[in-house]
Design a protein around this motif. Structure first.
Motif, short mmCIF file in Angstrom:
data_model
loop_
_atom_site.label_atom_id
_atom_site.label_comp_id
_atom_site.label_asym_id
_atom_site.label_seq_id
_atom_site.Cartn_x
_atom_site.Cartn_y
_atom_site.Cartn_z
N ILE A 201 96.09 74.15 4.44
CA ILE A 201 96.00 73.80 6.09
C ILE A 201 97.34 74.09 7.59
CG2 ILE A 201 95.89 71.43 7.28
CD1 ILE A 201 95.12 69.99 5.48
N SER A 202 98.00 74.13 7.13
CA SER A 202 99.19 74.63 7.52
C SER A 202 98.70 76.21 7.52
CB SER A 202 100.44 74.99 6.27
OG SER A 202 101.65 73.50 6.66
N ASN A 203 98.51 76.92 6.77
CA ASN A 203 98.25 78.45 6.72
C ASN A 203 97.07 78.67 8.05
OD1 ASN A 203 99.77 79.62 5.21
ND2 ASN A 203 98.60 79.04 3.58
N LEU A 204 95.75 77.72 7.64
CA LEU A 204 95.08 77.81 8.04
C LEU A 204 95.06 77.64 10.17
CD1 LEU A 204 91.37 77.75 8.58
CD2 LEU A 204 91.61 75.37 8.60
N LEU A 206 98.31 77.48 11.70
CA LEU A 206 98.89 78.83 11.99
C LEU A 206 98.71 80.26 11.78
CD1 LEU A 206 102.37 77.60 10.80
CD2 LEU A 206 101.21 76.92 13.19
N LYS A 207 97.53 80.35 11.54
CA LYS A 207 96.95 81.85 10.80
C LYS A 207 96.89 82.70 12.49
CE LYS A 207 93.57 84.10 8.64
NZ LYS A 207 92.17 84.71 7.92
N ILE A 212 101.42 85.91 7.50
CA ILE A 212 102.54 84.98 6.55
C ILE A 212 103.48 83.92 7.60
CG2 ILE A 212 102.73 86.05 4.93
CD1 ILE A 212 101.71 88.84 5.71
N LEU A 213 102.68 82.75 6.28
CA LEU A 213 104.43 81.82 6.73
C LEU A 213 105.28 82.09 5.78
CD1 LEU A 213 101.97 78.51 7.27
CD2 LEU A 213 103.27 79.89 9.31
N LYS A 214 104.58 82.12 4.87
CA LYS A 214 106.25 82.39 3.69
C LYS A 214 105.59 83.46 2.49
CE LYS A 214 105.28 78.26 1.94
NZ LYS A 214 104.94 78.70 0.33
#
Length: 249
Positions: A201-204, A206-207, A212-214
């Motif tokens: 969900i976070s990746n989607l 903030l994509k 790349i979040l981390k």
């Protein structure tokens, strides 16, 4: 029915309180170590961390220093955002002085550092940290060396060498301001891993802003490692604990 609703509401409130307690009190004090092996031909260990966001020196910062000391890196790289509002500069200098006793330490500016650049430069100078704001240094290992490039925060940088460098900066997207031979790796922070991380969900969500979040991945043709950092704005993290990264070259 009212009794069931009341019981369910009570359970939900307890769960919310427990989650909030974990996010504000427990997780920000948990320190994880991530290790990556890029190669082993240079005999070189580099410790990277970012987003300190210090206000005062605490037990967590002492823990951070001790953990880095135990890992015995050859060099330490700090990816910017040393401060948060109300920072005690004496405490900040104390932290970086202890850090630079472990190994040679290099830093770049983060966005939180920008407005206090002159004061932070003084802190780094007094504590033995070398600021690489659009500059280069040589990292020497047992069997070889790497050129280190410190990317400026908001400017382009052209590397003129002919061997693949190690590049670090604050923003992940700053790699697109770099020109020259392809880096062996680009290190960055800034994202805090989303600060609240829900898998998929976070990746989607903030994509578009942070591909790349981390962790390790690709920004265009570039190999990038994004650290989730060690600090936070409000001393709040959920499912993305503070981390430091040890990389072998």
């Amino acid at each position: 029915m009212k009794g069931i609703i009341k019981k369910g509401t009570t359970i939900l409130m307890i769960a919310v309180f427990a989650l909030a307690f974990y996010a504000f009190v427990i997780e920000p004090e948990i320190l994880k170590v991530r290790k990556f092996k890029i190669s082993d031909d240079k005999g070189l260990k580099v410790l990277f961390f970012s987003d300190l966001h210090m206000r005062h020196y605490t037990n967590f910062h002492a823990q951070l220093i001790n953990q880095i000391k135990e890992l015995k890196p050859n060099y330490i790289l700090f990816g910017g955002d040393a401060v948060k509002s109300g920072v005690n500069f004496s405490d900040l200098q104390r932290f970086f002085t202890e850090l630079s006793k472990i190994a040679p330490c290099y830093a770049v500016f983060g966005n939180w550092d920008y407005d206090i650049g002159s004061k932070l430069k003084e802190v780094y100078k007094n504590s033995g940290v070398i600021l690489l704001d659009g500059k280069e240094a040589v990292l020497s290992g047992k069997n070889g060396s790497l050129t280190l490039v410190g990317m400026p925060l908001n400017r382009r940088y052209t590397f003129t060498g002919n061997k693949h460098p190690l590049v670090f900066g604050h923003y992940p997207h700053t790699i697109f301001r770099y020109t020259g031979i392809e880096p062996v790796l680009y290190l960055s922070g800034h994202t805090h891993g989303g600060q609240v991380y829900i898998p998929y969900i976070s990746n989607l969500l903030l994509k578009n802003k942070y591909p790349i979040l981390k962790g390790m991945g690709n920004f265009g043709k570039h190999r990038v490692l994004v650290s989730a950092g060690v600090g936070s704005w409000l001393h709040f993290r959920l499912f993305v604990p503070p981390e430091i990264v040890l990389i072998q070259f």
